[in-house]
Enzyme design. Structure first.
Site, PDB file in Angstrom:
ATOM      1  N   SER A  41      -4.854 -76.295  20.861  1.00  0.00           N
ATOM      2  CA  SER A  41      -4.614 -75.198  19.914  1.00  0.00           C
ATOM      3  C   SER A  41      -5.790 -74.244  20.000  1.00  0.00           C
ATOM      4  CB  SER A  41      -4.508 -75.741  18.478  1.00  0.00           C
ATOM      5  OG  SER A  41      -4.535 -74.691  17.522  1.00  0.00           O
TER       6      SER A  41
ATOM      7  N   TYR B  16      -8.157 -81.121  11.991  1.00  0.00           N
ATOM      8  CA  TYR B  16      -7.277 -80.581  13.026  1.00  0.00           C
ATOM      9  C   TYR B  16      -8.086 -79.817  14.073  1.00  0.00           C
ATOM     10  CZ  TYR B  16      -3.427 -77.969  15.154  1.00  0.00           C
ATOM     11  OH  TYR B  16      -2.533 -77.420  16.042  1.00  0.00           O
TER      12      TYR B  16
END
Length: 263
Positions: free
Chosen positions: A150, A166
């Site tokens: 990501s 995350y």
């Protein structure tokens, strides 16, 4: 003889295992691989979602099956790899996409939530890559591994985006990709990462609702969020012979966001 561009991108007869494949980015990547001729094995935790996703692929003329498995559990991961080989044959392409996120200020972030995110987003990727490589790719001296990271793993977040676990996990995925590529290149295995930006999905729904989808779109140089086609091209490049000399790399698919935040 040098292959044509159509031949280089052709995946006819290859087997692709896609985790987190029942919806969103995983299903989009499954479509890309299947449209190029691959046979698709989808996996996620919920059988009902997988059945619907497989039906969608089949309606598009793609050979697809599914296995329900929790990629946060080692026994499920090893079963998933073995059952895929049993039902479809050796795995040529692995897409590590199953993931989780958690929103909380760093000073209040529950440790058990940190562990859950890191277990699924990093440990699960490692165990499945290891199992697939040992069963299929190393003995056959070929394979493609695609890890979904990501842009959250490329830089820090503004203060309103409190996703420390995350971000940390996706930064780990980027360097896991580099390290694994360095080790397994001698076996003919390429390992690359895709770093999506903001796409409408179940995982990002809360964030988009909180910050405003329009506002987030305007923060990208291309002035939009990702759509249902935007991961297809890079997925196919990494998975096919067209990308056979690319390994250990990451690429952002984010409308240019990482270019302006210094990723």
């Amino acid at each position: 003889m040098t292959r044509t561009i159509q031949q280089l991108f052709d995946l006819t007869g290859q087997v692709a295992l896609v985790t987190g494949g029942s919806r969103g980015l995983g299903l989009q990547m499954a479509h890309a691989l299947g449209e190029a001729g691959a046979k698709i094995m989808l996996s996620s935790r919920k059988a009902e979602d997988l059945e619907a996703a497989a039906a969608e692929l089949k309606a598009a003329g793609i050979e697809a099956q599914w296995i329900a498995a929790d990629c946060g559990k080692e026994e499920d991961i090893r079963r998933l790899a073995a059952e895929t080989v049993q039902r479809m044959g050796p795995i040529d392409i692995l897409v590590n996409n199953a993931g989780a996120t958690w929103g909380a200020p760093a000073e209040e972030h529950p440790v058990n939530a940190w562990d859950k995110v890191m277990n699924l987003n990093v440990r699960g990727y490692f165990i499945l890559a290891q199992e697939v490589a040992k069963l299929c790719m190393i003995p056959r001296k070929k394979g493609r591994i695609l890890n979904v990271a990501s842009i959250a793993g490329l830089a820090g977040n503004p203060s309103e985006m409190k996703t420390i676990a995350y971000n940390t996990s996706k930064g780990a995925v980027v360097n896991f990709t580099r390290a694994l590529a360095g080790e397994w290149g001698e076996h003919g295995i390429t390992v690359n990462a895709i770093c999506p930006g903001f796409f409408p999905s179940k995982m990002t729904y809360g964030l988009l609702e909180k910050l405003g989808a329009d506002k987030m779109a305007q923060g990208a140089p291309l002035r939009r969020l990702g759509d249902d086609e935007d991961l297809k091209g890079l997925t196919l490049l990494y998975a096919s012979a067209a990308g056979k000399h690319i390994t250990g790399q990451w690429m952002a698919v984010d409308g240019g966001v990482s270019a302006i935040i210094g990723g």
